[in-house]
Design an enzyme around this catalytic site. Structure first.
Site, PDB file in Angstrom:
ATOM      1  N   ARG A 153       1.129  -1.330  -0.253  1.00  0.00           N
ATOM      2  CA  ARG A 153      -0.413  -0.352   0.520  1.00  0.00           C
ATOM      3  C   ARG A 153       0.892   1.267  -0.034  1.00  0.00           C
ATOM      4  O   ARG A 153       0.573   1.994   0.630  1.00  0.00           O
ATOM      5  CB  ARG A 153      -1.170   0.196   1.330  1.00  0.00           C
ATOM      6  CG  ARG A 153      -1.367  -0.915   1.157  1.00  0.00           C
ATOM      7  CD  ARG A 153      -2.744  -1.458   0.015  1.00  0.00           C
ATOM      8  NE  ARG A 153      -4.201  -2.298  -0.098  1.00  0.00           N
ATOM      9  CZ  ARG A 153      -3.338  -3.797  -0.632  1.00  0.00           C
ATOM     10  NH1 ARG A 153      -2.256  -4.191  -1.101  1.00  0.00           N
ATOM     11  NH2 ARG A 153      -3.697  -4.716  -0.378  1.00  0.00           N
ATOM     12  N   SER A 203     -11.483  -0.701   2.807  1.00  0.00           N
ATOM     13  CA  SER A 203     -10.590  -0.973   4.102  1.00  0.00           C
ATOM     14  C   SER A 203      -9.586   0.791   5.182  1.00  0.00           C
ATOM     15  O   SER A 203      -9.438   1.328   3.954  1.00  0.00           O
ATOM     16  CB  SER A 203      -9.278  -1.428   3.543  1.00  0.00           C
ATOM     17  OG  SER A 203      -8.923  -2.383   4.698  1.00  0.00           O
ATOM     18  N   GLU A 274      -5.202   3.174   6.161  1.00  0.00           N
ATOM     19  CA  GLU A 274      -5.138   2.419   4.415  1.00  0.00           C
ATOM     20  C   GLU A 274      -5.532   3.638   3.816  1.00  0.00           C
ATOM     21  O   GLU A 274      -5.182   4.544   2.231  1.00  0.00           O
ATOM     22  CB  GLU A 274      -5.352   1.652   3.625  1.00  0.00           C
ATOM     23  CG  GLU A 274      -5.140   0.990   3.172  1.00  0.00           C
ATOM     24  CD  GLU A 274      -5.561  -0.431   2.258  1.00  0.00           C
ATOM     25  OE1 GLU A 274      -6.827  -0.599   1.397  1.00  0.00           O
ATOM     26  OE2 GLU A 274      -5.207  -1.509   3.149  1.00  0.00           O
TER      27      GLU A 274
END
Length: 284
Positions: A153, A203, A274
């Site tokens: 990420r 998420s 995130e």
């Protein structure tokens, strides 16, 4: 004229900005950035992994949703940054180019996915990147894959002041029916496990390590359905925070910090977000 960003984010939260710029192509994007000059601005794709403050932002927002052209070159594909991932996946299926099936159902744009190296089910979009065209210091230039860092990420683009305009990606030949079967399986799993019926920013937290599943950890604390104001930990998947009704930026931020505190107390693990956060006109 002010524009509400709550109309442009998937979680339906966000204050007003004075200028919303919607370039029609890469060239008009380049011109727009040069015209803005010293005016502070932020780039937005489809607003699907984004939490924006409720107060007005004294910035311009440049949204790339109209940059959505795809061009095929053998087993390589040139994609503009505003292209929805879903559209790219369907295009690749028709072209019988496989590999990106895991991304089917991930909301958001190609540019946003490259920026954060989006992934799911063991795959990451960075694996397929050959080169990325960026707008840097008012000019467009290409970066080869050897010049780009991709991590979990994470990517080069989170660390430097450049704007993703186009991406050259490489895939392998695969039969359409094989690709479709994989995509159908992934979307079925998402529908079963994720709260796609309610507004969210996807998420919320990164996985701190490979063997630590954030959603399961939050669920083990009995926090499914826990609510602060209009923000709620999803009853379907504890790794998601949903807008259960008129949630504010403050509601979501308080819930994020509450979850981080509880997970730290129980597991000794520091959770990182995130989801991208815009506060005081800056990315956090």
């Amino acid at each position: 004229m002010f524009e509400k960003l709550s109309c442009h984010t998937s979680i339906k939260i966000g204050g007003r900005v004075k200028y919303l710029v919607l370039p029609n192509d890469v060239f008009s994007l380049e011109r727009a950035i040069n015209v803005l000059g010293d005016v502070p601005f932020q780039m937005m794709g489809l607003g699907t992994n984004l939490l924006v403050q409720d107060d007005d932002l004294d910035i311009a927002v440049v949204k790339t949703e109209r940059l959505n052209q795809i061009e095929i070159k053998g087993e390589k594909v040139l994609v503009e940054s505003g292209t929805p991932l879903k559209r790219l996946c369907l295009f690749l299926m028709e072209a019988e180019l496989g590999g990106l099936e895991f991304a089917y159902g991930i909301p958001g744009s190609v540019g946003g996915a490259i920026y954060m190296n989006a992934g799911a089910y063991g795959g990451e979009i960075g694996e397929f990147v050959e080169a990325v065209e960026v707008l840097r210091d008012g000019k467009r230039t290409w970066l080869s894959k050897n010049e780009i860092f991709f991590g979990y990420r994470d990517s080069t683009f989170k660390r430097e002041k450049s704007i993703i305009t186009r991406v050259m990606m490489s895939f392998k030949r695969e039969k359409k029916e094989v690709i479709k079967a994989k995509m159908d399986d992934y979307i079925k799993r998402r529908l079963e496990k994720q709260p796609l019926d309610l507004p969210s920013a996807g998420s919320v937290f990164k996985r701190p390590r490979e063997d630590f599943y954030v959603g399961k950890a939050i669920e083990s604390l009995g926090l499914k359905g826990y609510r602060i104001g209009g923000a709620q930990i999803s009853e379907k998947h504890a790794g998601f925070i949903v807008n259960a009704g008129n949630a504010t930026f403050d509601d979501v931020m308080k819930l994020i910090e509450f979850v981080r505190k509880k997970v730290k107390e129980k597991y000794g693990v520091e959770l990182e977000t995130e989801v991208e956060i815009w506060w005081n006109g800056r990315r956090w």
